[in-house]
Design an enzyme around this catalytic site. Structure first.
Site, PDB file in Angstrom:
ATOM      1  N   THR A 117     -10.050  -0.820  68.332  1.00 36.80           N
ATOM      2  CA  THR A 117      -9.141  -1.899  67.922  1.00 36.80           C
ATOM      3  C   THR A 117      -9.268  -3.131  68.806  1.00 36.80           C
ATOM      4  O   THR A 117      -9.523  -3.006  70.020  1.00 36.80           O
ATOM      5  CB  THR A 117      -7.681  -1.407  67.975  1.00 36.80           C
ATOM      6  OG1 THR A 117      -6.787  -2.515  67.753  1.00 36.80           O
ATOM      7  CG2 THR A 117      -7.333  -0.799  69.327  1.00 36.80           C
ATOM      8  N   TYR A 141      -0.608   2.327  72.011  1.00 39.41           N
ATOM      9  CA  TYR A 141      -1.635   2.509  70.977  1.00 39.41           C
ATOM     10  C   TYR A 141      -2.974   1.969  71.476  1.00 39.41           C
ATOM     11  O   TYR A 141      -4.003   2.654  71.444  1.00 39.41           O
ATOM     12  CB  TYR A 141      -1.216   1.800  69.685  1.00 39.41           C
ATOM     13  CG  TYR A 141      -2.365   1.544  68.738  1.00 39.41           C
ATOM     14  CD1 TYR A 141      -3.010   2.605  68.101  1.00 39.41           C
ATOM     15  CD2 TYR A 141      -2.819   0.252  68.488  1.00 39.41           C
ATOM     16  CE1 TYR A 141      -4.089   2.377  67.247  1.00 39.41           C
ATOM     17  CE2 TYR A 141      -3.886   0.016  67.636  1.00 39.41           C
ATOM     18  CZ  TYR A 141      -4.521   1.086  67.021  1.00 39.41           C
ATOM     19  OH  TYR A 141      -5.591   0.853  66.189  1.00 39.41           O
TER      20      TYR A 141
END
Length: 326
Positions: A117, A141
């Site tokens: 990401t 995350y």
């Protein structure tokens, strides 16, 4: 050629599975269906319902087939949830993934495309972030994804493995044939929520903060169409299968849109306007994350086919209409 895919019942994993099958690959999917949806799994793919850290089951799948490569999509993706439950995100996205990958490596499945990401960059200093820029994850995350990147990089120095790490910017849109798209009861994706408002599933969209240091006060993101992203995975897989070297690439278009600009573009393609209101900022959100995606384009002489925000929005809302009727 045989590809093993974790998280193939998810939004991105299912789309990539469809593309691989279209191109003649043999696809096996491992998915626990905790967040995945069985309806998204292509009929031609073999589905194994299992936790990726179930050593016996995973080892059985890998030893029974001779996979050329593994694509690892499985994981939890909600930033807001990760802030509330950091240990859960570390367990699913890092510990379980590490267990899974070690099973792969033990059984000579040593080529991997990893779904990472752009949030590993945090709040980048550059207008367009490079793969070589400093990494500063702002939420659990992003931390969990970065830890797995670091695990892969370190492992490649110890044993003979090859990887491509793909840092996604904001993935959106749906398959043109409407075979796959985003299904989520608790989505935090702006475009998904806007689509739900557009088809009457939600009353309004909440903009999380309008006091950022941006032109209109709302956060800016780089949106990449899911079909272009799937193509990036196919190219990366072929590169590794042909014994190409490990690498890290940004997956974006290099164009930023603020939350308000996305809504304005939506309003131009819809019959009615998106109802929204301003809410508080979300913890862990960055003000602006836009890709410098030159590295992938130049390395593979690749050009995106769907770099058009309105096309992205159009396919996303068509998908939402489809699943509303199901």
């Amino acid at each position: 050629m045989k590809i093993l895919i974790t998280g193939g019942a998810g939004y991105i994993g299912s789309h990539v599975s469809n593309l691989l099958l279209d191109k003649g690959f043999d696809v096996t999917i491992i998915d626990s269906l905790i967040t995945g949806n069985k309806n998204l799994v292509p009929k031609k793919a073999q589905l194994v319902i299992s936790d990726i850290a179930d050593t016996k089951k995973v080892e059985s799948v890998i030893t029974n087939e001779r996979f050329d490569l593994v694509m690892h999509f499985a994981g939890l993706i909600r930033v807001d949830e990760s802030v509330k439950e950091p240990e859960k995100y570390n367990n699913f996205n890092y510990e379980k993934a590490k267990t899974f990958l070690n099973i792969c490596f033990k059984n000579n499945l040593n080529k991997i495309v990893f779904s990472s990401t752009a949030s590993v960059y945090g709040n980048p200093d550059n207008q367009k972030v490079l793969e070589s820029d400093p990494l500063n994850p702002l939420n659990p995350y992003a931390v969990s994804k970065l830890k797995l990147e670091q695990f892969l990089i370190a492992k490649a120095k110890e044993i003979n493995i090859k990887y491509i790490i793909l840092r996604y910017f904001n993935v959106a849109g749906a398959d043109e044939k409407l075979r796959s798209g985003l299904i989520s009861k608790f989505s935090s994706h702006l475009i998904k929520i806007a689509c739900e408002v557009a088809v009457g599933k939600r009353e309004k969209l909440i903009i999380n903060g309008n006091d950022y240091d941006t032109l209109d006060g709302t956060p800016i993101r780089d949106y990449v169409h899911i079909t272009d992203l799937a193509d990036i995975h196919l190219i990366s897989a072929k590169h590794l299968i042909e014994d190409g070297k490990s690498n890290i690439f940004n997956c974006g278009y290099g164009t930023g849109y603020s939350v308000k600009e996305v809504i304005e573009n939506f309003n131009k393609i819809l019959d009615k306007k998106i109802n929204f209101e301003i809410g508080p900022r979300r913890q862990g959100d960055s003000k602006m994350v836009v890709a410098n995606s030159d590295k992938f384009k130049e390395f593979f002489s690749w050009e995106p086919k769907f770099n058009d925000i309105r096309y992205i929005l159009k396919t996303a809302v068509e998908w939402e209409k489809k699943i509303k009727q199901c």
